[in-house]
Design an enzyme around this catalytic site. Structure first.
Site, PDB file in Angstrom:
ATOM      1  N   GLY A 236      14.939 -22.764   9.940  1.00  0.00           N
ATOM      2  CA  GLY A 236      13.646 -22.816  10.600  1.00  0.00           C
ATOM      3  C   GLY A 236      12.690 -21.960   9.811  1.00  0.00           C
ATOM      4  CB  SER A 237      10.221 -21.294   8.359  1.00  0.00           C
ATOM      5  OG  SER A 237      11.303 -21.563   7.518  1.00  0.00           O
ATOM      6  CG  ASN A 238       7.962 -17.612  12.395  1.00  0.00           C
ATOM      7  OD1 ASN A 238       7.921 -18.411  13.308  1.00  0.00           O
ATOM      8  ND2 ASN A 238       8.739 -16.534  12.415  1.00  0.00           N
TER       9      ASN A 238
END
Length: 801
Positions: A236-238
């Site tokens: 995932g990520s921001n």
């Protein structure tokens, strides 16, 4: 001594590497090609924390230096990946063992080998390499892969493997450029064929007496929603980019925070790559990848987040009643293609299996046990994965490295169309910001779905974006966009994009709320949902970054503070209610799921005093974490909150925890009993029981999991006796980038799990110790900064004949 080292570097004098030979068994050439050669060379300048700055005269030499330096840090991980894409795991490790999830979803080595040997037998990657650009990889990418293989081989020939994970192993051996390309192919199809390996390799035609089975639409819809959710995956990520109108100096800012596995082949690896006058870029690559995947140069910075677009679709086949391996299109029969594969097995007889392929792709009988797709006498399902003909990912990375603005990033995406399963967030020196969901997706329009969905597709597509089309009708084939580089995918003009907003942010939800004041609409459902509930991580991120943008005057330091704020958005929604409801329990007791009463009075006090962060010194944080996991595991989202979701107020809804639910006191009692049994104080500082051990040293780890909504996401492994003792995935290669008046970007980076997987390396845990202390690495991009590094070591590497 340091001064002398700098003088040597400036004069171009290089140090020689130590040489040792591998055992003979470790250097046997692959059977299908000869090891790469060509007299390649590069200069590698190592700065603090083992970060290599690779200097080369062309792409082949750049690949050589990159392959060498990656092998020095990650030889066992790389070698394991090459065993995978050769289809040789069963030969070395046994058929039933798990191959890990780095390169596919296969549950066993046998399943993995059957798939990758099928890819080899079909010559899939060889055909893609022959395609001229832009549909196929460019000359630069091919040279990069050739050099990478040569660099890896040269390191093997000139060094001794010290990592106990593969020291003296006979499966560590030279590779070819084709092995590198096959590894790249596996990464490209992770979201498509890679998801369905067991269902592809396990597909069998039904027997004569097989009953006619169909997929259950309702169960399949729910399973598809869960399987294809980017929020719950191990990647995932921001990422957030700020426009110059919000910053202190009018230039852009970028904070990238990918959430990837801490072990195995999907780790990032840091480097700077320089070809004078051609390329100068710093950042991180997935292990085995020759180009920088996320990073920055002197003018632009970018990061990626795992996108909600579904990079596959299914075609429901109508079969010939007399032959289940023949399917009908517009009434005409088409025989499936047999792909028979034999896999050598350690300690046993070889296993031979047949895979079945159609004009749409392979026949698949399910995505694991959660989503079965039965092959009956009348019906089968074929998987379409457009990234199975996309070997352009490295070209996108190389073009990003040469971009000079966010406009250049968009042009790179438009020209190469190589990203399979990620969004791109970027900022540049001129103050521009960019979000774009430019990924390779099957050209599934909502109109096509209305015309051509099967009964199964009518329920899976709205909730998950997984289309199931009627494969018996030629009119239901995927169309083409004029600006697409390959048939059957969306062209760049159809991609959800937002330019020059005060901020653009993504935390693995769809493009809709990239900026809450400027929602993106008008895209097809296959890209992601519109007007639906956002994750708590997305909601917390929007609250944080919108407030930062409104405040203005932002600097790189503000990005650093945001990364490690460790705020728990769920606590703002439910923390006070939880503490209040706890204190109101009769007699300070609650009944656990085992029916036993538990004294929770001390828990009420700990929760009331908790600072609502996941910092290592936060008291009560672990208690709330364990309580919240238990509560959300038993209470569906629809019953969790008193105020439901509203598309008119998507950042603040749903809210107000329903503490009257019978599961509430039970989850609280179970969490208290669990910590009591482990001997963990209810108000113990988080870092005492959320940690990793590296070199015998216990390192406290801050951050929190997805369900808490913490930006600094960490998914740890729970031990009933000790708490969280390892991290499976979470914050990985973090970068905070901006620019000043000079030509050097101002960048701070951190590779949470460090450069090397070898416990004998000095770079095995050095950055992990930094992460534990919330400290950063000052990036050394410009020549003067590299030369002045106190740990500078210059190494000249070349092939030896």
């Amino acid at each position: 001594m340091r001064t002398r080292t700098r003088r040597l570097a400036a004069a171009g004098i290089t140090l020689l590497t130590a040489v040792a030979l591998l055992p003979a068994g470790a250097v046997a050439a692959p059977r299908d090609a000869h090891p790469s050669g060509g007299g390649l060379h590069a200069t590698i300048r190592y700065t603090q924390y083992g970060i290599p700055h690779i200097l080369a005269k062309d792409y082949a030499d750049l690949g050589f230096g990159t392959g060498w330096a990656q092998a020095a840090d990650q030889v066992c991980t790389l070698a394991d990946g090459y065993v995978t894409v050769r289809g040789e795991r069963s030969r070395h490790f046994g058929a039933d063992a798990s191959p890990g999830a780095a390169l596919s979803s296969a549950s066993t080595n046998l399943s993995s080998d059957l798939y990758f040997r099928g890819v080899r037998k079909a010559g899939t990657v060889e055909k893609l390499l022959k395609r001229p650009a832009p549909a196929g990889p460019s000359r630069e990418t091919k040279e990069l892969m050739r050099g990478f293989a040569a660099g890896y081989n040269a390191w093997l020939a000139q060094n001794r493997v010290t990592d106990p994970a593969c020291a003296k192993a006979d499966w560590v051996r030279p590779i070819t450029a084709l092995d590198v390309a096959r590894h790249g192919f596996a990464v490209q199809v992770l979201g498509g064929q890679g998801r369905g390996v067991d269902g592809i390799t396990g597909a069998r035609p039904p027997g004569d007496t097989a009953r006619d089975r169909v997929a259950d639409p309702r169960r399949s819809a729910q399973a598809a929603r869960e399987l294809f959710s980017a929020r719950d995956s191990d990647m995932g990520s921001n990422a957030v980019a700020f426009h110059g109108g919000t910053t202190a100096n009018g230039r852009g800012l970028l904070l990238g925070n990918p959430h990837y596995p801490w072990q195995g082949g999907r780790r990032f690896w840091q480097s700077q790559q320089t070809i004078p006058g051609e390329l100068n870029v710093s950042g991180a690559s997935l292990i085995g990848t020759g180009a920088i995947n996320i990073g920055f140069n002197g003018d632009v910075a970018w990061s990626h987040t795992v996108a909600t677009g579904v990079p596959l679709n299914l075609h429901q086949l109508t079969l010939d009643p007399a032959d289940p391996t023949t399917y009908l299109v517009d009434g005409k029969p088409h025989r499936m293609t047999k792909r028979t594969v034999t896999v050598p097995v350690k300690g046993g007889a070889p296993v031979t299996r047949t895979q079945w392929w159609t004009r749409y792709g392979p026949v698949i009988t399910g995505f694991g046990p959660q989503l079965p797709l039965p092959w009956s006498a009348t019906t089968a399902y074929a998987l379409n994965d457009p990234n199975a003909v996309n070997l352009r990912g490295n070209d996108t990375g190389l073009r990003f490295g040469k971009a000079r603005s966010t406009a250049g990033i968009l042009k790179a995406l438009r020209d190469t169309q190589g990203l399979p399963w990620v969004n791109t967030v970027a900022a540049d020196r001129r103050g521009r910001s960019l979000f774009t969901q430019s990924q390779v997706l099957p050209r599934i329009t909502d109109e096509l779905v209305r015309r051509c969905s099967t009964d199964l597709g009518k329920v899976t597509y709205p909730v998950s974006g997984v289309a199931v089309l009627d494969g018996s009708r030629g009119a239901c084939a995927l169309g083409s966009d004029k600006d697409a580089v390959q048939p059957g995918i969306f062209g760049p003009s159809r991609m959800p994009t937002l330019k020059d907003a005060p901020y653009v942010e993504n935390s693995n939800d769809s493009a809709w709320l990239t900026n809450a004041d400027r929602p993106i609409t008008g895209y097809e459902r296959v890209f992601g949902s519109l007007g639906t509930q956002r994750s708590v991580r997305t909601r917390g991120a929007i609250e944080d970054v919108s407030a930062m943008a409104k405040r203005g005057g932002l600097t790189v330091g503000d990005l650093q503070r945001q990364q490690f704020a460790n705020r728990v958005p769920v606590a703002d929604l439910a923390g006070e209610d939880t503490a209040r409801a706890c204190a109101a329990l009769p007699g300070g007791t609650a009944t656990g799921s085992d029916g036993k009463p538990v004294d929770v009075s001390k828990a009420c006090t700990a929760l009331a005093r908790w600072d609502r962060t996941m910092n290592t010194d936060s008291r009560g944080a672990l208690l709330f974490d364990r309580f919240w996991r238990k509560l959300t595991a038993t209470v569906p989202n629809a019953r969790l909150w008193k105020v439901p979701f509203s598309a008119a107020d998507p950042v603040r809804t749903p809210n107000t925890l329903d503490t009257t639910a019978p599961e509430f006191p039970r989850a609280l009692a179970d969490a208290v009993a669990e910590l009591n049994a482990a001997g963990i104080a209810l108000d113990a500082p988080l870092g005492e029981n959320q940690y990793v051990v590296r070199g015998g040293e216990r390192l406290p780890i801050h951050g929190g999991t997805e369900s808490l909504g913490v930006w600094n996401k960490i998914d740890p492994t729970w031990s009933a006796k000790e708490g969280y003792t390892e991290v499976t995935h979470g914050s990985s290669h973090i970068q905070a980038v901006g620019w000043s008046e000079g030509r050097c970007p101002k960048a701070r980076t951190l590779l949470t799990y460090s450069q090397s997987a070898d416990p004998n390396s000095p770079y095995y845990s050095d950055q992990t110790r930094l992460y534990a202390k919330e400290r950063w690495v000052t990036s050394r991009f410009c020549e003067k900064d590299i030369r002045e590094d106190p740990a500078l070591k210059v190494v000249r590497v070349r092939e030896r004949r």
